[in-house]
Design a protein around this motif. Structure first.
Motif, PDB file in Angstrom:
ATOM      1  N   LEU A  34      -2.428 -14.047  -0.613  1.00  0.00           N
ATOM      2  CA  LEU A  34      -1.924 -13.012   0.283  1.00  0.00           C
ATOM      3  C   LEU A  34      -1.174 -11.934  -0.493  1.00  0.00           C
ATOM      4  O   LEU A  34      -1.304 -10.740  -0.198  1.00  0.00           O
ATOM      5  N   ARG A  35      -0.415 -12.331  -1.501  1.00  0.00           N
ATOM      6  CA  ARG A  35       0.320 -11.343  -2.303  1.00  0.00           C
ATOM      7  C   ARG A  35      -0.632 -10.352  -2.950  1.00  0.00           C
ATOM      8  O   ARG A  35      -0.392  -9.136  -2.943  1.00  0.00           O
ATOM      9  N   ALA A  36      -1.739 -10.853  -3.488  1.00  0.00           N
ATOM     10  CA  ALA A  36      -2.719  -9.965  -4.119  1.00  0.00           C
ATOM     11  C   ALA A  36      -3.318  -9.003  -3.101  1.00  0.00           C
ATOM     12  O   ALA A  36      -3.515  -7.817  -3.386  1.00  0.00           O
ATOM     13  N   ALA A  37      -3.601  -9.515  -1.895  1.00  0.00           N
ATOM     14  CA  ALA A  37      -4.180  -8.659  -0.853  1.00  0.00           C
ATOM     15  C   ALA A  37      -3.182  -7.610  -0.385  1.00  0.00           C
ATOM     16  O   ALA A  37      -3.548  -6.444  -0.149  1.00  0.00           O
ATOM     17  N   LEU A  38      -1.912  -7.988  -0.261  1.00  0.00           N
ATOM     18  CA  LEU A  38      -0.890  -7.043   0.194  1.00  0.00           C
ATOM     19  C   LEU A  38      -0.657  -5.938  -0.833  1.00  0.00           C
ATOM     20  O   LEU A  38      -0.424  -4.783  -0.481  1.00  0.00           O
ATOM     21  N   LYS A  39      -0.738  -6.297  -2.099  1.00  0.00           N
ATOM     22  CA  LYS A  39      -0.557  -5.287  -3.141  1.00  0.00           C
ATOM     23  C   LYS A  39      -1.693  -4.268  -3.123  1.00  0.00           C
ATOM     24  O   LYS A  39      -1.490  -3.091  -3.439  1.00  0.00           O
ATOM     25  N   ALA A  40      -2.886  -4.733  -2.737  1.00  0.00           N
ATOM     26  CA  ALA A  40      -4.047  -3.841  -2.723  1.00  0.00           C
ATOM     27  C   ALA A  40      -4.184  -3.068  -1.417  1.00  0.00           C
ATOM     28  O   ALA A  40      -4.946  -2.093  -1.348  1.00  0.00           O
ATOM     29  N   ALA A  41      -3.463  -3.492  -0.383  1.00  0.00           N
ATOM     30  CA  ALA A  41      -3.593  -2.875   0.939  1.00  0.00           C
ATOM     31  C   ALA A  41      -2.869  -1.531   0.988  1.00  0.00           C
ATOM     32  O   ALA A  41      -1.927  -1.287   0.223  1.00  0.00           O
ATOM     33  N   PRO A  42      -3.304  -0.631   1.901  1.00  0.00           N
ATOM     34  CA  PRO A  42      -2.584   0.632   2.078  1.00  0.00           C
ATOM     35  C   PRO A  42      -1.134   0.385   2.482  1.00  0.00           C
ATOM     36  O   PRO A  42      -0.822  -0.600   3.160  1.00  0.00           O
ATOM     37  N   ALA A  43      -0.263   1.267   2.065  1.00  0.00           N
ATOM     38  CA  ALA A  43       1.160   1.123   2.391  1.00  0.00           C
ATOM     39  C   ALA A  43       1.375   1.240   3.894  1.00  0.00           C
ATOM     40  O   ALA A  43       0.667   1.974   4.582  1.00  0.00           O
ATOM     41  N   PRO A  44       2.352   0.511   4.449  1.00  0.00           N
ATOM     42  CA  PRO A  44       2.652   0.621   5.879  1.00  0.00           C
ATOM     43  C   PRO A  44       3.084   2.047   6.246  1.00  0.00           C
ATOM     44  O   PRO A  44       3.595   2.785   5.409  1.00  0.00           O
ATOM     45  N   LEU A  45       2.869   2.401   7.500  1.00  0.00           N
ATOM     46  CA  LEU A  45       3.283   3.720   7.972  1.00  0.00           C
ATOM     47  C   LEU A  45       4.794   3.754   8.141  1.00  0.00           C
ATOM     48  O   LEU A  45       5.364   2.950   8.876  1.00  0.00           O
ATOM     49  N   GLU A  46       5.423   4.694   7.461  1.00  0.00           N
ATOM     50  CA  GLU A  46       6.878   4.818   7.532  1.00  0.00           C
ATOM     51  C   GLU A  46       7.318   6.165   8.088  1.00  0.00           C
ATOM     52  O   GLU A  46       8.510   6.410   8.239  1.00  0.00           O
ATOM     53  N   SER A  47       6.370   7.042   8.366  1.00  0.00           N
ATOM     54  CA  SER A  47       6.713   8.370   8.882  1.00  0.00           C
ATOM     55  C   SER A  47       5.480   8.959   9.546  1.00  0.00           C
ATOM     56  O   SER A  47       4.354   8.462   9.373  1.00  0.00           O
ATOM     57  N   TRP A  48       5.674  10.030  10.314  1.00  0.00           N
ATOM     58  CA  TRP A  48       4.535  10.729  10.924  1.00  0.00           C
ATOM     59  C   TRP A  48       3.660  11.346   9.836  1.00  0.00           C
ATOM     60  O   TRP A  48       2.433  11.453  10.014  1.00  0.00           O
ATOM     61  N   GLU A  49       4.279  11.726   8.718  1.00  0.00           N
ATOM     62  CA  GLU A  49       3.491  12.267   7.614  1.00  0.00           C
ATOM     63  C   GLU A  49       2.553  11.199   7.050  1.00  0.00           C
ATOM     64  O   GLU A  49       1.405  11.492   6.685  1.00  0.00           O
ATOM     65  N   ASP A  50       3.039   9.955   7.002  1.00  0.00           N
ATOM     66  CA  ASP A  50       2.177   8.852   6.557  1.00  0.00           C
ATOM     67  C   ASP A  50       0.998   8.673   7.507  1.00  0.00           C
ATOM     68  O   ASP A  50      -0.136   8.433   7.079  1.00  0.00           O
ATOM     69  N   LEU A  51       1.271   8.766   8.810  1.00  0.00           N
ATOM     70  CA  LEU A  51       0.209   8.634   9.806  1.00  0.00           C
ATOM     71  C   LEU A  51      -0.833   9.729   9.621  1.00  0.00           C
ATOM     72  O   LEU A  51      -2.044   9.451   9.624  1.00  0.00           O
ATOM     73  N   GLU A  52      -0.383  10.955   9.465  1.00  0.00           N
ATOM     74  CA  GLU A  52      -1.333  12.064   9.292  1.00  0.00           C
ATOM     75  C   GLU A  52      -2.170  11.882   8.025  1.00  0.00           C
ATOM     76  O   GLU A  52      -3.401  12.037   8.065  1.00  0.00           O
ATOM     77  N   GLU A  53      -1.517  11.529   6.936  1.00  0.00           N
ATOM     78  CA  GLU A  53      -2.249  11.356   5.680  1.00  0.00           C
ATOM     79  C   GLU A  53      -3.284  10.238   5.802  1.00  0.00           C
ATOM     80  O   GLU A  53      -4.436  10.396   5.372  1.00  0.00           O
ATOM     81  N   ALA A  54      -2.886   9.111   6.404  1.00  0.00           N
ATOM     82  CA  ALA A  54      -3.805   7.978   6.549  1.00  0.00           C
ATOM     83  C   ALA A  54      -4.963   8.341   7.468  1.00  0.00           C
ATOM     84  O   ALA A  54      -6.119   7.980   7.204  1.00  0.00           O
TER      85      ALA A  54
END
Length: 317
Positions: A161-181
């Protein structure tokens, strides 16, 4: 990536309360790891009533653990603190999910399969040891005589799971993150340059951002549900029925009153044609808080699906 605890992975496989305690400790270590990535591990509300040995119920087995702190942490997770995935359940009892001929609709397998079917990244965490230490877990979705196979990533140890989490996209922390994703992920959607501007200054909510992303994922899938003749595919008809009709639909048209009263507010610059405008009354809905996604309609094969607005509800009375 989001996680769900696989309730099917507790199936009376333990020899005694001590071996169950060791496995539970591994799950709690995985839960702690997930939280470092700002993820929770939702479980089923009825998990606390599962049989962990041939004769011992969950509660009786946990009562035999030596550590009072571990007993408290485990039972508080399962009975009070959660979170519980049923509280934000995406599928219902009318959906039909199977695993090797066994119905798994009302389990985490069914929920994860439904989410992945609709473009939402859900993975499983399974008890170790159990009969579920393989990945992916394949689940069949059945509807109207047809079947679709859905593969769900499954984790039974911390390192995987640690390996998968490191490779996964970062969690959304702002509206800017949402727009970029959204602009990167949803290739079938054409976002206007200022489509996310109305979120600027609006209080950010991780849950609301996730729900907006879920709805954009459905729109993105729906835009691709056409065959070579330009006709809507069976998946497209299913998405339309599930998400565009009914009282609890995620998408709907504005009322005649709203179209008249808010005509100017629902008219947006055309993203691809300078000087032209789109009257976008169809919208995706997030209820708490009241957020909307306005987009072009109808959705046709070979034509862009324009997303012109993501922000607070426009047609407030």
């Amino acid at each position: 990536m989001d996680l769900l605890f696989n309730d099917c992975s507790i199936h009376g496989q333990f020899s005694d309360a001590a071996s169950f305690a060791d496995a539970a400790e591994r799950v709690m270590a995985i839960r702690k790891l997930a939280r470092r990535y700002r993820l929770e591990l939702p479980c089923h509300r009825k998990l606390a009533s599962a049989k962990v040995t041939r004769d011992l119920s969950m509660q009786r087995a946990v009562f035999q653990w030596r550590s009072r702190d571990k007993r408290r942490a485990w039972m508080q997770w399962l009975t009070s603190h959660g979170p519980f995935w049923e509280d934000s359940r995406k599928h219902d009892g009318s959906d039909w999910f199977e695993r090797n001929g066994e119905v798994v609709t009302d389990t985490a397998l069914g929920e994860a399969a439904y989410c992945r079917l609709h473009g939402v990244d859900r993975s499983l965490v399974s008890m170790n040891p159990s009969s579920w230490l393989f990945s992916p877990v394949s689940v069949d979705y059945r509807e109207n005589g047809t079947s679709k196979n859905i593969d769900i990533p499954n984790y039974g140890d911390e390192d995987a799971l640690r390996a998968a989490l490191k490779a996964a996209p970062a969690p959304l922390e702002s509206w800017e993150d949402l727009e970029e994703a959204a602009r990167k992920r949803f290739e079938r959607l054409m976002f206007s340059p200022g489509s996310f501007e109305s979120l600027r200054g609006y209080p950010f909510g991780k849950g609301a951002a996730g729900r907006l992303q879920d709805r954009l994922a459905v729109l993105n899938d729906f835009a691709g549900c056409f065959d070579n003749q330009g006709k809507r595919t069976p998946d497209g008809h299913r998405i339309y029925k599930e998400r565009f009709t009914g009282d609890k639909s995620w998408f709907s048209d504005s009322s005649l009153t709203e179209k008249s009263k808010f005509e100017q507010e629902l008219t947006f610059p055309h993203p691809a044609k300078v000087g032209e405008f789109l009257f976008c009354t169809w919208h995706g809905k997030v209820k708490s808080p009241q957020l909307r996604i306005h987009f072009s309609w109808p959705v046709r094969a070979g034509e862009p699906l324009f997303v012109v607005y993501v922000g607070p509800k426009i047609t407030k009375r």
